[in-house]
Scaffold this active site. Sequence first.
Site, PDB file in Angstrom:
ATOM      1  N   ALA A  70       0.868  -1.177   0.000  1.00 55.49           N
ATOM      2  CA  ALA A  70       0.000   0.000   0.000  1.00 55.49           C
ATOM      3  C   ALA A  70       0.904   1.226   0.000  1.00 55.49           C
ATOM      4  CB  ALA A  70      -0.865  -0.019   1.258  1.00 55.49           C
ATOM      5  N   GLY A 109       0.602  -5.031   0.781  1.00 56.27           N
ATOM      6  CA  GLY A 109      -0.555  -5.004  -0.110  1.00 56.27           C
ATOM      7  C   GLY A 109      -0.249  -5.626  -1.463  1.00 56.27           C
ATOM      8  N   GLU A 112      -0.695  -9.145  -1.053  1.00 55.49           N
ATOM      9  CA  GLU A 112      -2.137  -9.409  -0.892  1.00 55.49           C
ATOM     10  C   GLU A 112      -2.867  -9.367  -2.235  1.00 55.49           C
ATOM     11  OE1 GLU A 112      -2.267  -6.391   2.333  1.00 55.49           O
ATOM     12  OE2 GLU A 112      -3.451  -7.904   3.378  1.00 55.49           O
ATOM     13  N   GLU A 132       4.199  -5.639   6.985  1.00 59.61           N
ATOM     14  CA  GLU A 132       3.395  -4.619   7.674  1.00 59.61           C
ATOM     15  C   GLU A 132       3.721  -4.527   9.156  1.00 59.61           C
ATOM     16  OE1 GLU A 132       2.233  -6.739   5.429  1.00 59.61           O
ATOM     17  OE2 GLU A 132       0.656  -5.834   4.198  1.00 59.61           O
TER      18      GLU A 132
HETATM   19  C1  3H9 Z   1       0.597  -2.272   3.464  1.00 62.85           C
HETATM   20  O1  3H9 Z   1       0.795  -2.776   2.391  1.00 62.85           O
HETATM   21  C2  3H9 Z   1      -0.722  -2.312   4.179  1.00 62.85           C
HETATM   22  C3  3H9 Z   1      -1.709  -3.293   3.588  1.00 62.85           C
HETATM   23  O2  3H9 Z   1      -1.515  -4.584   4.099  1.00 62.85           O
HETATM   24  C4  3H9 Z   1      -3.128  -2.964   3.973  1.00 62.85           C
HETATM   25  C5  3H9 Z   1      -3.733  -1.765   3.386  1.00 62.85           C
HETATM   26  C6  3H9 Z   1      -5.210  -1.685   3.646  1.00 62.85           C
HETATM   27  N1  3H9 Z   1       4.642   3.459   0.105  1.00 62.85           N
HETATM   28  O3  3H9 Z   1      13.305   1.836   0.339  1.00 62.85           O
HETATM   29  P1  3H9 Z   1      13.732   2.582  -0.867  1.00 62.85           P
HETATM   30  C7  3H9 Z   1       9.370   4.917  -1.273  1.00 62.85           C
HETATM   31  S1  3H9 Z   1       1.821  -1.421   4.281  1.00 62.85           S
HETATM   32  C8  3H9 Z   1       5.109   4.677  -0.198  1.00 62.85           C
HETATM   33  O4  3H9 Z   1      14.775   3.621  -0.720  1.00 62.85           O
HETATM   34  P2  3H9 Z   1      14.880   0.186  -1.979  1.00 62.85           P
HETATM   35  C9  3H9 Z   1      10.457   5.258  -0.254  1.00 62.85           C
HETATM   36  O5  3H9 Z   1       9.957   6.111   0.736  1.00 62.85           O
HETATM   37  C10 3H9 Z   1       3.210  -1.447   3.141  1.00 62.85           C
HETATM   38  N2  3H9 Z   1       6.397   4.918  -0.529  1.00 62.85           N
HETATM   39  O6  3H9 Z   1      14.144   1.592  -2.053  1.00 62.85           O
HETATM   40  C11 3H9 Z   1      11.498   5.888  -1.127  1.00 62.85           C
HETATM   41  O7  3H9 Z   1      11.118   7.232  -1.364  1.00 62.85           O
HETATM   42  P3  3H9 Z   1      12.227   8.386  -1.544  1.00 62.85           P
HETATM   43  C12 3H9 Z   1       3.912  -2.754   3.131  1.00 62.85           C
HETATM   44  C13 3H9 Z   1       7.236   3.880  -0.548  1.00 62.85           C
HETATM   45  O8  3H9 Z   1      15.107  -0.231  -3.365  1.00 62.85           O
HETATM   46  C14 3H9 Z   1      11.370   5.124  -2.449  1.00 62.85           C
HETATM   47  O9  3H9 Z   1      10.077   4.523  -2.431  1.00 62.85           O
HETATM   48  N3  3H9 Z   1       5.099  -2.649   2.329  1.00 62.85           N
HETATM   49  C15 3H9 Z   1       6.804   2.591  -0.249  1.00 62.85           C
HETATM   50  O10 3H9 Z   1      16.009   0.245  -1.014  1.00 62.85           O
HETATM   51  C16 3H9 Z   1      12.418   4.042  -2.619  1.00 62.85           C
HETATM   52  O11 3H9 Z   1      12.395   3.202  -1.472  1.00 62.85           O
HETATM   53  C17 3H9 Z   1       6.277  -2.303   2.846  1.00 62.85           C
HETATM   54  O12 3H9 Z   1       6.407  -2.093   4.041  1.00 62.85           O
HETATM   55  C18 3H9 Z   1       5.436   2.381   0.079  1.00 62.85           C
HETATM   56  N4  3H9 Z   1       4.939   1.178   0.365  1.00 62.85           N
HETATM   57  O13 3H9 Z   1      13.812  -0.796  -1.322  1.00 62.85           O
HETATM   58  C19 3H9 Z   1       7.429  -2.190   1.890  1.00 62.85           C
HETATM   59  N5  3H9 Z   1       7.852   1.749  -0.358  1.00 62.85           N
HETATM   60  O14 3H9 Z   1      13.020   7.975  -2.746  1.00 62.85           O
HETATM   61  C20 3H9 Z   1       8.165  -0.905   2.111  1.00 62.85           C
HETATM   62  C21 3H9 Z   1       8.898   2.517  -0.718  1.00 62.85           C
HETATM   63  O15 3H9 Z   1      11.400   9.619  -1.711  1.00 62.85           O
HETATM   64  N6  3H9 Z   1       9.215  -0.699   1.159  1.00 62.85           N
HETATM   65  N7  3H9 Z   1       8.538   3.792  -0.836  1.00 62.85           N
HETATM   66  O16 3H9 Z   1      13.026   8.371  -0.264  1.00 62.85           O
HETATM   67  C22 3H9 Z   1      10.400  -1.333   1.186  1.00 62.85           C
HETATM   68  O17 3H9 Z   1      10.634  -2.214   1.981  1.00 62.85           O
HETATM   69  C23 3H9 Z   1      11.456  -0.902   0.224  1.00 62.85           C
HETATM   70  O18 3H9 Z   1      11.119   0.388  -0.223  1.00 62.85           O
HETATM   71  C24 3H9 Z   1      11.648  -1.806  -1.021  1.00 62.85           C
HETATM   72  C25 3H9 Z   1      12.646  -1.119  -1.997  1.00 62.85           C
HETATM   73  C26 3H9 Z   1      12.224  -3.151  -0.554  1.00 62.85           C
HETATM   74  C27 3H9 Z   1      10.349  -2.021  -1.733  1.00 62.85           C
END
Ligand code: 3H9
Length: 678
Positions: A70, A109, A112, A132
């Site tokens: 999400a 998400g 999901e 999450e």
């Molecule tokens: C969820 O899904 C809830 C649902 O179950 C239910 C809903 C009803 N959203 O980390 P990076 C941005 S909760 C918004 O440096 P990498 C991040 O801020 C979510 N922004 O890259 C950054 O911005 P900036 C569950 C996001 O290659 C840029 O993207 N998912 C999100 O080192 C690059 O990110 C997670 O918890 C997001 N979801 O790693 C996954 N994700 O460039 C969270 C990233 O402006 N994300 N951004 O600083 C990660 O673990 C890592 O970002 C990922 C890439 C492994 C994907």
Amino acid sequence: MTSQSIEQSGPIRVERDGDILQITSDSPPVNALGAAVRDGLEAAVKAGVADSSITAIVLRCDGRTFFAGADISEFGKPLQGIPLPTLVDLIEASPKPVIAAIHGTALGGGCEVALGCHYRVAVPSAKLGTPEVKLGLLPGAGGTQRLPRLVGVKAALEMIVLGNPVSAKAAADMGLVDKVVGEDTLAADALAFAREVAGTRPIPRVRDRVVAPDPAAVETFRKTHGRKLRGFDAPEACITCVVAAAERPFEDGLAVEREQFMALMNGNQSAAQRHLFFAERKAAKIDDIDPATALRAIGRVGVIGAGTMGGGIAMNFLSAGVPVTIVEMQQEALDRGTGVMRRNYEASAAKGRLPADAPDKAMALLSPTLSLDDLADCDLIIEAVYEDMSVKKDIFTKLDAIAKPGAILASNTSYLNIDEIAAVTKRPGDVLGMHFFSPANVMKLLEVVRGRQTAPDVLSTVMALAKKIRKVAVVAGVCDGFIGNRMLMPRQVEANKLLMEGATPEQIDRVHVAFGMPMGPFQMADLAGVDIGWHRDPSRIENIRDALAAEGRWGQKKGAGFYDYDEKRNPTPSQRVAEIIDEFRAKEGATPRDISDEEIVARTLYTMVNEGALILEEGMAQRASDVDVVWVYGYGWPVYRGGPMFWAQSEGADKVVAGLERYGFPVAKGLKTGEAFK
Ligand code: 3H9
């Protein structure tokens, strides 16, 4: 591929390949499921369902990853567009098979959405997970109900409650992925797979599956991980949902999930953890330096000192595939240091945390030497000898003569003045601090100390390198103790004063542990060594710590410190320490009084916040969230309290100011104006 009639609507592209509809999301950087993506997916799936010439739908993403979750930046704001759970239900309800084609990271998400699809194919390098819980949440789009139905209670607990992703192969083994396809042929392989399953009836829907309750797995899970999860709300909520998946009908389970998700989303812990998610990423950004600044190439790193610190520092680079030259003064110390490094690698490999050939691979990149001259071809040299300004100046004078032009010269000092060190060289622009935390190969934090003259490209290069060695780097200015250790000082001073006034080490430690710290100040002293920094003169006893050190109460390693320890290092309060404290009180004419826990909080935690505010006021940290990152990643400040500055704000700045004033501390301006929280 023979695709026809391509349609683009916002981030969603729809194209046909014969009777298969391909829906592709292109929403950089990570295809987060924001409102535009969700709405586009809804429209595209509905169009595919409505078109009688379509027999199956493939869902995939452009760019570096399948949906990474999400959109976290939407949390806490009014919902726009179709809710994610509704979208997942809509996909699952499709009367035509929907196939998720996964590369990169299908997280939260994103995972999901894949679970709502009827089939999942993935490239070998893909990872799937539900992280999450690390944001203080749980999978709230049906993930807690679908995942256990597919992989069983035990595997679902591991994935949902611990939040670590699994590889495509592991996912295939547990039934989460139907087929692992070619690394470079995802689109074509997914189409071929879609053709194979297009006519399958009934369509397999995860919600229709049943999973057997497994109370034994739940109990074992709690026993194994309970300690690590202490203090966090989300893990328990995750467990409740997984148990419901096995015990209740799907729709009832979804209701449990929704209720638990909303409670977490509205709570302080998730707010703190989401704050840290963005804080960690913001910390990498340097306000006054152009992000496009050209970086210096770092092909080889030099480390001076093969002790605990130097060895740990070197391991970070070796593990990232960067060759290291390590220097010691004596052969014996060099052999000892490199031996420890090898054994650390081998221990990790034995535990299965590294591939069996990793220790040899890493150690082959290491060049041990007794000569500083061998550092001449290094692009970055990190000095990690003991904390003595004259020793450091001597080393930097030599390095100035040896290092090649453009090499970056770093000191691992934890509090000394980097400008003074830089001044002995003819290239102060190339000098900065790289303060690693012990054990340096494990701890995530790196304080990067920016000297007055440190060149912008030097700072940017080191910040980028930190990411490569998987550290969370924070920029600090030159001041005594930088950000982290400087904030430790008031805590230490007040903890010692509180002992004199009537508190016990046990009481102060208990308050800190109840707050969520891994240990209190006196437990930490016993672990690190009460003798650290001791002047080693038994006749000069100026404080309680000197008295303990003079009696050989050096902490855990001696079986006695602020506590007594048994052979298993279990602590018990010490009668002898109580006597020593009494003697000091008598000597100083202090009359012990009852000290409340609230006073301990104000004097040992609010004072840290106050110091953090001063650090910000002096420009020694770029932003409040950087201070939070330092304390969470370097000192074990509880993640669910978001770091000292976030915590102070959620406690209420007025309360913190009042507490500080009650005990007579001068209050930093920023706490009153709100500047300390920016
Ligand atoms: C969820 O899904 C809830 C649902 O179950 C239910 C809903 C009803 N959203 O980390 P990076 C941005 S909760 C918004 O440096 P990498 C991040 O801020 C979510 N922004 O890259 C950054 O911005 P900036 C569950 C996001 O290659 C840029 O993207 N998912 C999100 O080192 C690059 O990110 C997670 O918890 C997001 N979801 O790693 C996954 N994700 O460039 C969270 C990233 O402006 N994300 N951004 O600083 C990660 O673990 C890592 O970002 C990922 C890439 C492994 C994907």
